[in-house]
Structures are given as C-alpha cells and as structure tokens.
Design a protein around this motif. Structure first.
Motif, PDB file in Angstrom:
ATOM      1  N   GLU A  91       3.485  10.799  -1.844  1.00 17.02           N
ATOM      2  CA  GLU A  91       2.353  11.683  -2.117  1.00 17.02           C
ATOM      3  C   GLU A  91       1.092  10.834  -2.291  1.00 17.02           C
ATOM      4  OE1 GLU A  91       3.830  15.409  -4.489  1.00 17.02           O
ATOM      5  OE2 GLU A  91       4.631  13.594  -5.435  1.00 17.02           O
ATOM      6  N   PHE A  92       0.290  10.806  -1.244  1.00 19.17           N
ATOM      7  CA  PHE A  92      -0.928  10.003  -1.241  1.00 19.17           C
ATOM      8  C   PHE A  92      -2.078  10.780  -1.864  1.00 19.17           C
ATOM      9  CE2 PHE A  92       1.458   8.000   2.127  1.00 19.17           C
ATOM     10  CZ  PHE A  92       1.073   6.677   2.103  1.00 19.17           C
ATOM     11  N   CYS A  93      -2.808  10.124  -2.748  1.00 17.97           N
ATOM     12  CA  CYS A  93      -4.026  10.717  -3.290  1.00 17.97           C
ATOM     13  C   CYS A  93      -5.047  10.816  -2.156  1.00 17.97           C
ATOM     14  CB  CYS A  93      -4.577   9.851  -4.416  1.00 17.97           C
ATOM     15  SG  CYS A  93      -6.114  10.502  -5.095  1.00 17.97           S
ATOM     16  N   LEU A 106      -3.954   5.041   5.735  1.00 12.58           N
ATOM     17  CA  LEU A 106      -2.603   4.705   5.282  1.00 12.58           C
ATOM     18  C   LEU A 106      -1.653   5.905   5.382  1.00 12.58           C
ATOM     19  CD1 LEU A 106      -3.361   2.398   2.246  1.00 12.58           C
ATOM     20  CD2 LEU A 106      -2.419   1.732   4.465  1.00 12.58           C
ATOM     21  N   ILE A 107      -2.175   7.089   5.162  1.00 12.28           N
ATOM     22  CA  ILE A 107      -1.351   8.295   5.310  1.00 12.28           C
ATOM     23  C   ILE A 107      -0.894   8.408   6.763  1.00 12.28           C
ATOM     24  CG2 ILE A 107      -1.355  10.823   5.253  1.00 12.28           C
ATOM     25  CD1 ILE A 107      -3.401  10.609   2.918  1.00 12.28           C
ATOM     26  N   GLU A 108      -1.827   8.269   7.681  1.00 13.43           N
ATOM     27  CA  GLU A 108      -1.498   8.348   9.111  1.00 13.43           C
ATOM     28  C   GLU A 108      -0.563   7.206   9.514  1.00 13.43           C
ATOM     29  OE1 GLU A 108      -1.982  10.797  11.270  1.00 13.43           O
ATOM     30  OE2 GLU A 108      -2.968  11.919   9.654  1.00 13.43           O
ATOM     31  N   TYR A 109      -0.830   6.019   9.012  1.00 11.41           N
ATOM     32  CA  TYR A 109       0.018   4.862   9.311  1.00 11.41           C
ATOM     33  C   TYR A 109       1.462   5.147   8.878  1.00 11.41           C
ATOM     34  CZ  TYR A 109       2.109   0.235   8.999  1.00 11.41           C
ATOM     35  OH  TYR A 109       2.970  -0.845   9.139  1.00 11.41           O
ATOM     36  N   THR A 110       1.610   5.658   7.662  1.00 14.76           N
ATOM     37  CA  THR A 110       2.945   5.925   7.111  1.00 14.76           C
ATOM     38  C   THR A 110       3.664   7.004   7.926  1.00 14.76           C
ATOM     39  OG1 THR A 110       2.117   5.317   4.925  1.00 14.76           O
ATOM     40  CG2 THR A 110       4.213   6.511   5.010  1.00 14.76           C
ATOM     41  N   ALA A 111       2.967   8.077   8.219  1.00 15.35           N
ATOM     42  CA  ALA A 111       3.573   9.154   9.004  1.00 15.35           C
ATOM     43  C   ALA A 111       3.987   8.641  10.383  1.00 15.35           C
ATOM     44  CB  ALA A 111       2.603  10.333   9.125  1.00 15.35           C
ATOM     45  N   ASN A 155      -1.638  -1.126   1.003  1.00 16.73           N
ATOM     46  CA  ASN A 155      -2.037  -1.603   2.326  1.00 16.73           C
ATOM     47  C   ASN A 155      -0.819  -1.431   3.226  1.00 16.73           C
ATOM     48  OD1 ASN A 155      -0.310  -3.887   1.944  1.00 16.73           O
ATOM     49  ND2 ASN A 155      -1.970  -4.950   0.885  1.00 16.73           N
ATOM     50  N   GLU A 156      -0.950  -1.729   4.513  1.00 16.75           N
ATOM     51  CA  GLU A 156       0.156  -1.515   5.447  1.00 16.75           C
ATOM     52  C   GLU A 156       1.383  -2.335   5.085  1.00 16.75           C
ATOM     53  OE1 GLU A 156      -1.354  -2.059   9.430  1.00 16.75           O
ATOM     54  OE2 GLU A 156      -2.625  -0.273   9.282  1.00 16.75           O
ATOM     55  N   GLU A 157       1.192  -3.555   4.619  1.00 15.55           N
ATOM     56  CA  GLU A 157       2.327  -4.401   4.252  1.00 15.55           C
ATOM     57  C   GLU A 157       3.100  -3.804   3.071  1.00 15.55           C
ATOM     58  OE1 GLU A 157      -0.924  -5.678   4.603  1.00 15.55           O
ATOM     59  OE2 GLU A 157      -0.480  -6.306   6.657  1.00 15.55           O
ATOM     60  N   LYS A 158       2.375  -3.279   2.095  1.00 19.92           N
ATOM     61  CA  LYS A 158       3.041  -2.660   0.942  1.00 19.92           C
ATOM     62  C   LYS A 158       3.788  -1.394   1.360  1.00 19.92           C
ATOM     63  CE  LYS A 158       0.173  -4.458  -2.800  1.00 19.92           C
ATOM     64  NZ  LYS A 158      -0.693  -4.122  -3.930  1.00 19.92           N
ATOM     65  N   ILE A 159       3.218  -0.645   2.295  1.00 17.83           N
ATOM     66  CA  ILE A 159       3.886   0.556   2.805  1.00 17.83           C
ATOM     67  C   ILE A 159       5.181   0.152   3.514  1.00 17.83           C
ATOM     68  CG2 ILE A 159       3.732   2.479   4.456  1.00 17.83           C
ATOM     69  CD1 ILE A 159       1.884   2.977   2.107  1.00 17.83           C
TER      70      ILE A 159
END
Length: 176
Positions: A91-93, A106-111, A155-159
C-alpha cells in the motif's frame, strides 16, 4: 458498472467470537454500533484480509444494525478490502509528499515487476499493489505499508529486495 460478488468462507471461530464479544462489551448495550470499526478489523484479519458481503451481513447481525450501515463504512475506508487481496499488500502512500519524492513511479515499477496493474493481485495470490491516502510518515517519503509495517525511503532496489524477501517468506505480517 457491475460490482462483482466474491465468494468467501466464513471462519467465525470461537476465538474470534470471544474477541468480538469482548470488543462489543466496551460499549453500552444500546450502542453496539460503536464497536463497528474494531470488529471489522478483527473480522477482516481472520478472513484473509477482506470482507465479502456475507461477512459484512454477519457483522451487521452481531451488532444489531442494518447491513447497509456496515457496507457504508467498509466502502468508505481504504483499510477495509471488499475483494480478495494478496498475502502481501503493498500500500503506497499517494499524497503530495510521497508523490513529490517518486511514489508514483515506484508504484508503477512495482506493478510492472509483478506483472499486474495497480489495484490487482498476482495470479498466485501473493501480492497486491495499491495506492492509498496519507499514511502519516511524510518525513520518510516515499513509503508504503506492508501489513502492520512501514517501508520507508523507498527506491527500486528496496522494492526488489522486499519482493524477494516476501517470496522467501522472510516477511512476517503479524502475530495473529
């Protein structure tokens, strides 16, 4: 727009019923509705993090209120889910501070990394990606909530690491 009805197994165990009765006991007998939010949290936690119509009807019956009173609350608050969710809800703020610090990307990256769209759940039922309103951690933006935990300064690495840790069962959501 047609609203899909999802089937859900009702798991109203003796332990859950005792907890619900304890919550209700904190309020005057003629004000059972006051226990609605805490009861919904307990019931959702016991039912794979979502509340179907049959379950909401059961809560209404226990609190001696109309089902529509439960539906209104569940549909208003983003903390209640009306369809099956992944084991891990990312759940991204999506409020200004997080967005200014890259949350939307980051939301788009994760999806994309999970092969789904925002608001969807992976085919294996493991992940859901969603945008939510302020989580109250602006100083740690961009951030998200996973279960009861905040993941901050994303960040992307943490995701990538978070997804790997979830897949390796290294993330424990709560003690229930």
């Amino acid at each position: 727009m047609e609203h899909k009805r999802y089937e859900q197994e009702l798991k109203m165990t003796e332990t859950l019923m005792n907890r619900i009765n304890e919550l209700i006991s904190h309020y005057p007998a003629d004000k059972k509705k006051s226990a609605l939010l805490p009861v919904l949290h307990e019931v959702q936690d016991a039912h794979d993090n979502w509340l179907g119509y049959d379950l909401m009807d059961k809560v209404a019956e226990m609190l001696e209120i109309l089902p529509i009173e439960v539906y209104e609350v569940v549909s208003f608050y983003t903390m209640f889910n009306q369809k099956p969710m992944g084991k891990y809800m990312f759940e991204f703020c999506q409020t200004s501070c997080c967005c200014l610090n890259g949350a939307e990307n980051l939301i788009e990256y994760t999806a994309d990394k999970l092969g789904i769209k925002v608001g969807e759940t992976t085919a294996d039922g493991m992940f859901t990606v969603a945008g939510v309103q302020c989580l109250g951690a602006c100083g740690y933006a961009p951030m998200m909530q996973v279960g009861d935990f905040y993941k901050e300064h994303l960040n992307e690495e943490k995701i990538d690491q978070l997804i790997a840790d979830c897949r390796d069962n290294k993330i424990i959501l709560h003690d229930k």
